[in-house]
Write an enzyme that holds these catalytic residues in place. Structure first.
Site, short mmCIF file in Angstrom:
data_model
loop_
_atom_site.label_atom_id
_atom_site.label_comp_id
_atom_site.label_asym_id
_atom_site.label_seq_id
_atom_site.Cartn_x
_atom_site.Cartn_y
_atom_site.Cartn_z
N SER A 141 0.02 4.08 -1.27
CA SER A 141 -1.29 3.38 -1.89
C SER A 141 -2.48 4.44 -1.69
CB SER A 141 -1.75 1.94 -1.20
OG SER A 141 -3.05 1.62 -1.27
N TYR A 154 -2.95 -3.73 5.92
CA TYR A 154 -2.49 -3.02 4.37
C TYR A 154 -2.38 -1.51 4.79
CZ TYR A 154 -1.88 -2.12 -0.44
OH TYR A 154 -1.43 -1.81 -1.53
#
Length: 269
Positions: A141, A154
């Site tokens: 990401s 995350y």
């Protein structure tokens, strides 16, 4: 890498980037084993891909289910006979600071975003070693490049995917298996809307945070899928998706400690 008549296994294909990747591969004549936890969404992606004249199988499972992951490669081999590409795309989001996020929620996210990647990679390696030209593509990401506050869990999972992928690439040098790690920027998927919220946070705060993140998600997932598949064809070890990911990558390398204060000033402007 020539993708026509190759065989790819992709997780998280019920929509978003996973569906975009599946369609980009299907347009190139690559056969597909599609995985998702949502039966209806999975069927929709499969129908779109079959319309392009390729062989498609669907596999309904939760990637956090260890036994299902262990059995999946044998099911794919029985249906297709071979495997050339593994794309670990499935993922979830979890907002909140480290002190707000419970241990159970933190572990839930790590099971899906990181441990499932490791387990499916381990399970598929024997099949991939049989290919004359194979590749593993793991989804990190933008938050696997930088670590903003409120994204402790995350970001930890996506940095873990990045580190695992880079080390695995070095270990597989000299074999016929290459490894790519993908860092998407703001892609217009439902990840912000479906993100799990920590306890103790008001509905108003949750909605404000989701709205703020959704404004950053602009790139169509089909375009992201095409960029990722082009990177796969070019055997790129790192695939940056979007101008935001490219800019942040440069900023983090130039200012590995100070990047967040610079980004905050830019956001305020």
């Amino acid at each position: 890498m020539k993708l026509e008549d190759r065989m790819a296994l992709i997780t998280g294909t019920g929509g978003g980037i996973g569906r975009g990747i599946a369609l980009a591969l299907a347009h190139r004549g690559c056969h597909l084993a599609l995985v998702d936890i949502n039966e209806d969404a999975l069927a929709q992606t499969a129908a779109q891909c079959r319309n392009l004249g390729i062989r498609v199988t669907t596999h309904l499972l939760d990637v956090a289910d260890r036994e299902a992951i262990r059995q999946l490669p044998a099911q794919v081999h029985a249906a297709h006979g071979y495997l050339d590409v593994l794309i670990n795309n499935a993922g979830v989001a979890l907002g909140g600071t480290f002190e707000q996020v419970s241990e159970a929620d933190f572990d839930w996210l790590m099971e899906i975003n990181f441990h499932a990647v490791v387990r499916l990679t381990r399970a598929c390696l024997p099949l991939l070693h049989q290919s004359d030209d194979a590749r593993i593509v793991n989804m990190s990401s933008l938050y696997g490049l930088i670590s903003p506050p409120g994204q402790t869990a995350y970001s930890a999972s996506k940095f873990a995917v990045r580190g695992f992928s880079n080390a695995l690439r070095h270990e597989l040098e000299g074999t016929r298996i290459g490894v790519s790690v993908v860092h998407p920027g703001g892609v217009a998927t439902s990840i912000a809307k479906s993100a799990r919220a920590p306890g103790g946070v008001t509905e108003k705060e949750i909605e404000e945070e989701r709205t703020r993140h959704e404004k950053l998600l602009r790139m169509p997932p089909e375009k992201a899928g095409e960029i990722i598949v082009r990177g796969l064809e070019q055997r790129r070890p790192r695939i940056l998706v979007g101008a935001d990911a490219k800019a942040v990558s440069v900023l983090e390398r130039l200012f590995p400690v100070r990047y967040w204060s610079i980004l905050q000033r830019a956001i305020r402007r």
